[in-house]
Design a protein around this motif. Structure first.
Motif, PDB file in Angstrom:
ATOM      1  N   HIS A  94       0.832  -1.328   0.069  1.00 49.41           N
ATOM      2  CA  HIS A  94      -0.034   0.404  -0.013  1.00 49.41           C
ATOM      3  C   HIS A  94       0.792   1.585   0.305  1.00 49.41           C
ATOM      4  CE1 HIS A  94      -2.788  -2.651   1.828  1.00 49.41           C
ATOM      5  NE2 HIS A  94      -3.724  -2.512   0.981  1.00 49.41           N
ATOM      6  N   MET A  95      -0.009   2.419   0.273  1.00 41.23           N
ATOM      7  CA  MET A  95       0.680   3.791   0.133  1.00 41.23           C
ATOM      8  C   MET A  95      -0.394   4.356   0.052  1.00 41.23           C
ATOM      9  SD  MET A  95       1.083   4.681  -3.960  1.00 41.23           S
ATOM     10  CE  MET A  95      -0.610   4.753  -5.236  1.00 41.23           C
ATOM     11  N   PHE A  96       0.179   5.717   1.041  1.00 42.67           N
ATOM     12  CA  PHE A  96      -0.649   6.660   1.416  1.00 42.67           C
ATOM     13  C   PHE A  96      -0.722   7.813   0.514  1.00 42.67           C
ATOM     14  CE2 PHE A  96      -0.754  10.722   3.883  1.00 42.67           C
ATOM     15  CZ  PHE A  96      -2.319  11.138   4.454  1.00 42.67           C
ATOM     16  N   LEU A 152      12.509  -1.277   6.793  1.00 38.22           N
ATOM     17  CA  LEU A 152      11.489  -0.844   5.908  1.00 38.22           C
ATOM     18  C   LEU A 152      11.724   0.607   6.036  1.00 38.22           C
ATOM     19  CD1 LEU A 152       8.737  -2.052   4.790  1.00 38.22           C
ATOM     20  CD2 LEU A 152       8.065   0.009   6.352  1.00 38.22           C
ATOM     21  N   TYR A 153      12.513   1.034   4.571  1.00 39.94           N
ATOM     22  CA  TYR A 153      12.610   2.086   4.505  1.00 39.94           C
ATOM     23  C   TYR A 153      11.621   2.746   3.684  1.00 39.94           C
ATOM     24  CZ  TYR A 153      15.139   5.484   1.441  1.00 39.94           C
ATOM     25  OH  TYR A 153      16.104   7.118   1.049  1.00 39.94           O
ATOM     26  N   ILE A 154      11.671   3.866   4.093  1.00 37.10           N
ATOM     27  CA  ILE A 154      10.062   4.873   3.895  1.00 37.10           C
ATOM     28  C   ILE A 154      10.920   5.824   3.081  1.00 37.10           C
ATOM     29  CG2 ILE A 154       8.814   6.021   4.685  1.00 37.10           C
ATOM     30  CD1 ILE A 154       9.047   4.573   7.458  1.00 37.10           C
ATOM     31  N   ARG A 155       9.786   5.852   2.090  1.00 39.73           N
ATOM     32  CA  ARG A 155       9.756   7.340   0.188  1.00 39.73           C
ATOM     33  C   ARG A 155       8.966   8.161   1.095  1.00 39.73           C
ATOM     34  NH1 ARG A 155      13.471   8.653  -2.958  1.00 39.73           N
ATOM     35  NH2 ARG A 155      14.923   7.866  -1.518  1.00 39.73           N
ATOM     36  N   PRO A 156       8.428   9.457   2.258  1.00 44.66           N
ATOM     37  CA  PRO A 156       8.019  10.458   1.577  1.00 44.66           C
ATOM     38  C   PRO A 156       8.350  11.089   0.777  1.00 44.66           C
ATOM     39  CG  PRO A 156       8.294   9.577   3.691  1.00 44.66           C
ATOM     40  CD  PRO A 156       9.687   8.887   3.154  1.00 44.66           C
ATOM     41  N   PHE A 194       1.404  14.566  -1.944  1.00 44.35           N
ATOM     42  CA  PHE A 194       2.721  14.129  -1.036  1.00 44.35           C
ATOM     43  C   PHE A 194       1.877  12.061  -1.221  1.00 44.35           C
ATOM     44  CE2 PHE A 194       3.259  13.163   3.860  1.00 44.35           C
ATOM     45  CZ  PHE A 194       4.294  12.791   4.023  1.00 44.35           C
ATOM     46  N   CYS A 195       2.788  11.501  -1.183  1.00 46.62           N
ATOM     47  CA  CYS A 195       2.414  10.285  -1.057  1.00 46.62           C
ATOM     48  C   CYS A 195       4.176   9.833  -0.477  1.00 46.62           C
ATOM     49  CB  CYS A 195       2.837   9.769  -2.269  1.00 46.62           C
ATOM     50  SG  CYS A 195       2.667   7.442  -2.137  1.00 46.62           S
ATOM     51  N   ILE A 196       3.109   8.354   0.811  1.00 44.49           N
ATOM     52  CA  ILE A 196       4.739   7.996   1.142  1.00 44.49           C
ATOM     53  C   ILE A 196       4.548   6.096   0.758  1.00 44.49           C
ATOM     54  CG2 ILE A 196       5.338   7.284   3.428  1.00 44.49           C
ATOM     55  CD1 ILE A 196       4.180   8.929   4.962  1.00 44.49           C
ATOM     56  N   PHE A 197       5.256   5.805   0.309  1.00 42.19           N
ATOM     57  CA  PHE A 197       6.009   4.664   0.086  1.00 42.19           C
ATOM     58  C   PHE A 197       6.400   4.210   0.700  1.00 42.19           C
ATOM     59  CE2 PHE A 197       7.568   5.587  -3.877  1.00 42.19           C
ATOM     60  CZ  PHE A 197       8.815   5.082  -3.370  1.00 42.19           C
ATOM     61  N   THR A 198       6.552   2.134   0.785  1.00 42.81           N
ATOM     62  CA  THR A 198       7.684   1.500   1.346  1.00 42.81           C
ATOM     63  C   THR A 198       7.988   0.148   0.689  1.00 42.81           C
ATOM     64  OG1 THR A 198       6.657  -0.140   2.679  1.00 42.81           O
ATOM     65  CG2 THR A 198       6.313   1.975   3.791  1.00 42.81           C
TER      66      THR A 198
END
Ligand code: COI
Length: 356
Positions: free
Chosen positions: A35-37, A138-142, A161-165
């Motif tokens: 998933h992503m935010f 877990l690398y987090i990429r905002p 704005f998006c965050i995926f991991t």
């Protein structure tokens, strides 16, 4: 469906892809969690906060970030402790730096409830993706980019704005070989070097490719005026042990204020190691290697963690760094300590670790 705590809309993936990933062999940044935010800045406010399956966006060909580069990002990590709980490492520091980048690039800033609310909700939904295998995280990429469809050169009025991991292993599998860059520059006083904006990385690709063709892995960037002082390395800040002191270039508007950099300096000070943040000349580093006063050179960053260098090339000559037994190396000791801190194996006296 809406998540209880954050009122974020949730659209779950129909099936998880987690079984396709070998958690014992994790490349950097190739496997993306389910998933992503996503949130959109429209009419002066953040709206449409959603957690959705990791999937493609539909974008206008006139999207201003694709043309004029209003695009920024962050890199941070989460870990699991022995009880299987998810631990985030200094997420507020990354949020603050992201907003500093946003201000420099004339973009909307992201309030804490959107950044942290989105991050925490995403990590809850994809908690199974946080690895517990050694040397993994877990690398987090905002990230955020301008979404106006407009060709006028002006700040966009809308942003996404998006965050995926992604579960990741080591960034470098062997100690990298570094070349001191004396022709190209990464940034200059008054520029955007301290911002984590996409263009800084695009501009580094060509000089880095040239160095790679000469057998190096990465560059050490020097100051724009004289190529005399060391600034940072590609994808990481840079540190040296000189005369038993931890020495690193002081941050400025042309150097990224690394969260890992700051973490290591705090740990070193707590160990009683003398820390010097100051100008570091290339001559000091090269003569330090030759005389044996400089014993270690390493990179520090979220992706690379702590990465001891094997050699530094300067003006056509390679200077080998000495090899140490792990217990004698500051870089190895601090990396182990950092890993133990992040995975909850030791008490966190700094308040860096935040349990989900
Ligand atoms: C990070 O360390 O998180 C970075 O942003 C470097 C990245 C470009 C690999």
């Amino acid at each position: 469906m809406t998540t209880d705590v954050f009122q974020i809309e949730l659209r779950k993936a129909e099936r998880s892809r987690i079984q396709e990933v070998d958690f014992n062999h994790l490349p950097f940044g190739k496997h993306f969690s389910d998933h992503m935010f996503v949130a959109d800045f429209i009419d002066g406010e953040w709206q449409n906060q959603m957690i959705v399956p990791f999937e493609n966006f539909t974008l206008s060909p006139a999207l201003s970030s694709l043309h004029y580069g209003q695009s920024i990002f962050e890199g941070m990590k989460a870990y699991k402790n022995e009880a299987g709980e998810v631990l985030m490492f200094r997420p507020h520091a990354n949020m603050e730096r992201m907003n500093e980048s946003a201000r420099r690039m004339c973009m909307a800033t992201i309030p804490e409830e959107v950044f942290m609310g989105g991050l925490e909700a995403l990590l809850r939904v994809d908690a199974d993706w946080v690895p517990s295998t050694p040397d993994s995280s877990l690398y987090i990429r905002p990230y955020m980019f301008a979404t106006d469809a407009s060709l006028g050169v002006a700040p966009s009025k809308t942003y996404r704005f998006c965050i995926f991991t992604c579960p990741v292993g080591a960034y470098y599998t062997n100690p990298p070989k570094l070349k001191v860059e004396t022709e190209y520059i990464r940034s200059a006083p008054g520029g955007v070097g301290y911002a984590k904006c996409a263009g800084n990385y695009a501009g580094s690709l060509y000089p880095t490719m040239m160095a790679q063709q000469q057998g190096y892995d990465q560059l050490i960037w020097t100051d724009a005026r004289e190529h005399k002082y060391i600034e940072e390395s590609g994808t990481m800040n840079i540190m040296f042990m000189i005369d038993g002191k931890l020495v690193t270039p002081a941050t400025s508007d042309s150097i990224l204020k690394g969260v890992t950099r700051d973490t290591i300096l705090q740990i070193a000070r707590s160990w009683g190691v003398t820390v010097e943040e100051r100008l570091v000349s290339v001559d000091e580093v090269i003569s330090g290697i030759e005389t044996g006063r400089l014993t270690e050179a390493f990179g520090a960053g979220t992706a690379v963690v702590v990465s001891p260098y094997s050699l530094i090339g300067y003006n056509g000559k390679d200077h080998m760094l000495p090899e140490f037994a792990p217990e004698d190396s500051f870089a190895v000791r601090v990396k182990t300590y950092l890993t133990d801190l992040r995975t909850g194996k030791i008490a966190d006296e700094f308040g860096f670790v935040q349990k989900l």
